[in-house]
Enzyme design. Structure first.
Site, PDB file in Angstrom:
ATOM      1  N   TRP A 102       0.816  -1.220   0.000  1.00 40.64           N
ATOM      2  CA  TRP A 102       0.000   0.000   0.000  1.00 40.64           C
ATOM      3  C   TRP A 102       0.844   1.261   0.000  1.00 40.64           C
ATOM      4  O   TRP A 102       0.468   2.266  -0.597  1.00 40.64           O
ATOM      5  CB  TRP A 102      -1.001  -0.009   1.158  1.00 40.64           C
ATOM      6  CG  TRP A 102      -2.038  -1.065   0.959  1.00 40.64           C
ATOM      7  CD1 TRP A 102      -2.201  -2.211   1.685  1.00 40.64           C
ATOM      8  CD2 TRP A 102      -3.038  -1.109  -0.074  1.00 40.64           C
ATOM      9  NE1 TRP A 102      -3.243  -2.948   1.169  1.00 40.64           N
ATOM     10  CE2 TRP A 102      -3.771  -2.306   0.097  1.00 40.64           C
ATOM     11  CE3 TRP A 102      -3.381  -0.266  -1.124  1.00 40.64           C
ATOM     12  CZ2 TRP A 102      -4.828  -2.672  -0.743  1.00 40.64           C
ATOM     13  CZ3 TRP A 102      -4.433  -0.622  -1.968  1.00 40.64           C
ATOM     14  CH2 TRP A 102      -5.138  -1.814  -1.763  1.00 40.64           C
ATOM     15  N   ASP A 172      -1.299   6.506   6.522  1.00 41.41           N
ATOM     16  CA  ASP A 172      -2.387   5.641   6.069  1.00 41.41           C
ATOM     17  C   ASP A 172      -2.678   4.631   7.184  1.00 41.41           C
ATOM     18  O   ASP A 172      -1.868   3.747   7.453  1.00 41.41           O
ATOM     19  CB  ASP A 172      -1.950   4.936   4.779  1.00 41.41           C
ATOM     20  CG  ASP A 172      -3.031   4.016   4.214  1.00 41.41           C
ATOM     21  OD1 ASP A 172      -4.077   3.842   4.862  1.00 41.41           O
ATOM     22  OD2 ASP A 172      -2.806   3.475   3.112  1.00 41.41           O
ATOM     23  N   LYS A 196     -12.013  -1.814   6.422  1.00 41.01           N
ATOM     24  CA  LYS A 196     -11.251  -2.759   7.239  1.00 41.01           C
ATOM     25  C   LYS A 196     -11.786  -2.747   8.673  1.00 41.01           C
ATOM     26  O   LYS A 196     -12.247  -3.739   9.181  1.00 41.01           O
ATOM     27  CB  LYS A 196      -9.755  -2.422   7.240  1.00 41.01           C
ATOM     28  CG  LYS A 196      -8.955  -2.878   6.015  1.00 41.01           C
ATOM     29  CD  LYS A 196      -9.435  -2.337   4.719  1.00 41.01           C
ATOM     30  CE  LYS A 196      -8.721  -2.858   3.511  1.00 41.01           C
ATOM     31  NZ  LYS A 196      -7.870  -1.871   2.854  1.00 41.01           N
TER      32      LYS A 196
HETATM   33  C1  LIG Z   1      -7.280  -1.350   1.673  1.00 43.02           C
HETATM   34  C2  LIG Z   1      -6.178  -0.369   1.806  1.00 43.02           C
HETATM   35  C3  LIG Z   1      -6.038   0.719   0.929  1.00 43.02           C
HETATM   36  C4  LIG Z   1      -6.932   0.929  -0.256  1.00 43.02           C
HETATM   37  O1  LIG Z   1      -8.195   1.292   0.123  1.00 43.02           O
HETATM   38  P1  LIG Z   1      -9.353   1.635  -0.933  1.00 43.02           P
HETATM   39  O2  LIG Z   1     -10.429   2.101  -0.031  1.00 43.02           O
HETATM   40  O3  LIG Z   1      -9.656   0.371  -1.670  1.00 43.02           O
HETATM   41  O4  LIG Z   1      -8.853   2.688  -1.830  1.00 43.02           O
HETATM   42  C5  LIG Z   1      -5.008   1.614   1.159  1.00 43.02           C
HETATM   43  N1  LIG Z   1      -4.157   1.455   2.182  1.00 43.02           N
HETATM   44  C6  LIG Z   1      -4.257   0.421   3.043  1.00 43.02           C
HETATM   45  C7  LIG Z   1      -3.290   0.291   4.176  1.00 43.02           C
HETATM   46  C8  LIG Z   1      -5.270  -0.519   2.871  1.00 43.02           C
HETATM   47  O5  LIG Z   1      -5.369  -1.560   3.737  1.00 43.02           O
END
Ligand SMILES: *Cc1c(COP(=O)(O)O)cnc(C)c1O
Length: 361
Positions: A102, A172, A196
């Site tokens: 990511w 993030d 998540k």
């Molecule tokens: C799932 C995830 C993303 C992407 O998320 P989207 O909502 O599909 O754009 C980005 N960073 C992390 C750490 C993730 O687990």
């Protein structure tokens, strides 16, 4: 009806009480004669849902008053594209620490609009560790430093907020938000896709410090401008109202369960159970991540014999344990054990793993 223990990485399991409440309220929400998703986002009823969700998220994460909380469409990925556009002047550098898939994608989203400096990248070592800050190659005056608190695919999690000096930290937290107490004193922005740990997919939350929010950034349309979203209370255009409502129910549930301290305790217990099942298997199961930075949210593991993978998955499903297939980038298995996964679910998985090993070891 039976609901399995769902280890899916995202969209992930939601708390059953939340789903039940949503089911109960689906056809008619609080005497309005309509479902919550059929009401105007500008009407008093929905405004109240939105305000309540924000207040609950603030209290859950102990967000300092001056930070702005935004509810945004476009998931985490869109935030990765908006961050450089909003916070970096044209031609300015931004530092990125890449500790997994990511972080790598965040760089890809940023490259079009900012001079990306890879301050650290553990890709060549296959993303199994977080290098110490002392080894990061930071730029002189980066617009910000971006890192991924928890790498959902590689199962690598920062031990805490890194101390990288004065540069504004943008993190993030898609797969780790609300899983443990969060210290905002060093964080200028935290963002997370909801699917998540916070709710259904289709909405993301961003918590932004005002000095970062008010940066001039680069020329951009109003809909891509965080300042505009903040001014409009995240209602610049039609927000994902049902997702916002559902996320609000999840926040309330987390508070009722005891808040992030309680989830941190449960998550530590779940992770300890699972890693013990892996490490105590005499090599039958394997996790390659440096123990210090092993994720408490996503636990990737491999069977010693890849040929057993399909059988493992089939038998797990029969035992009511679903969503265990690893990401295609890594293969093997992955158990995601977010807040909505009860300790019993992880105990059941560890028991199944033990039993499977005894039968096939
Ligand atoms: C799932 C995830 C993303 C992407 O998320 P989207 O909502 O599909 O754009 C980005 N960073 C992390 C750490 C993730 O687990």
């Amino acid at each position: 009806m039976t609901r399995a223990f769902n280890f899916s990485a995202g969209p992930a399991a939601l708390p059953e009480p939340v789903l039940r409440q949503a089911q109960e309220e689906l056809l008619e929400w609080r005497g309005t004669g309509a479902s919550v998703m059929e009401l105007s986002h500008r009407g008093g009823e929905f405004m109240e849902v939105a305000a309540r969700a924000e207040a609950d998220l603030r209290s859950l994460l102990t967000v300092p008053d001056e930070y702005r909380v935004l509810f945004l469409a476009g998931g985490a990925t869109t935030q990765q594209a908006l961050i450089p556009l909003n916070f970096a002047a044209p031609g300015q550098a931004a530092d990125y620490v890449v500790t997994g898939h990511w972080g790598r994608l965040a760089v890809q989203q940023a490259e079009a609009t900012v001079a990306v400096n890879l301050a650290a990248d553990t890709g060549p070592e296959r993303y199994v560790d977080v290098p110490p800050v002392a080894q990061w190659r930071l730029s002189e005056d980066a617009a910000y430093l971006h890192y991924t608190d928890n790498e959902t695919i590689h199962g690598v999690e920062f031990e805490g907020v890194p101390d990288a000096g004065d540069v504004p930290l943008v993190a993030d937290f898609s797969s780790s938000i609300a899983s443990r107490p969060l210290d905002f004193s060093r964080l200028a922005m935290v963002y997370a896709g909801a699917q998540k740990n916070l709710g259904p997919s289709g909405i993301a939350v961003a918590v932004i410090r005002p000095d970062l929010l008010e940066r001039t950034g680069q020329p951009r349309a109003p809909i891509l401008d965080y300042r505009e979203h903040a001014r409009a209370g995240s209602m610049l255009n039609t927000p994902a109202t049902f997702n916002w409502y559902l996320a609000g129910l999840v926040f309330r549930w987390m508070l009722d369960e005891g808040g992030v301290e309680e989830f941190a305790r449960r998550n530590a217990e779940k992770a300890a159970l699972l890693y013990a099942a892996i490490d105590g298997s005499g090599g039958f199961y394997r996790n390659d991540v440096a123990p210090r930075v092993r994720s408490r949210m996503n636990v990737p593991f491999h069977l010693h014999d890849r040929g057993l993978d399909p059988l493992f998955l089939r038998e797990a499903t029969e035992a009511g344990l679903i969503g265990l297939k690893g990401h295609r980038a890594l293969g093997g298995m992955r158990a995601s054990i977010y807040n909505a996964m009860p300790v019993e679910g992880v105990r059941a998985l560890a028991g199944f793993m033990d039993d499977f090993r005894k039968r096939h070891g």
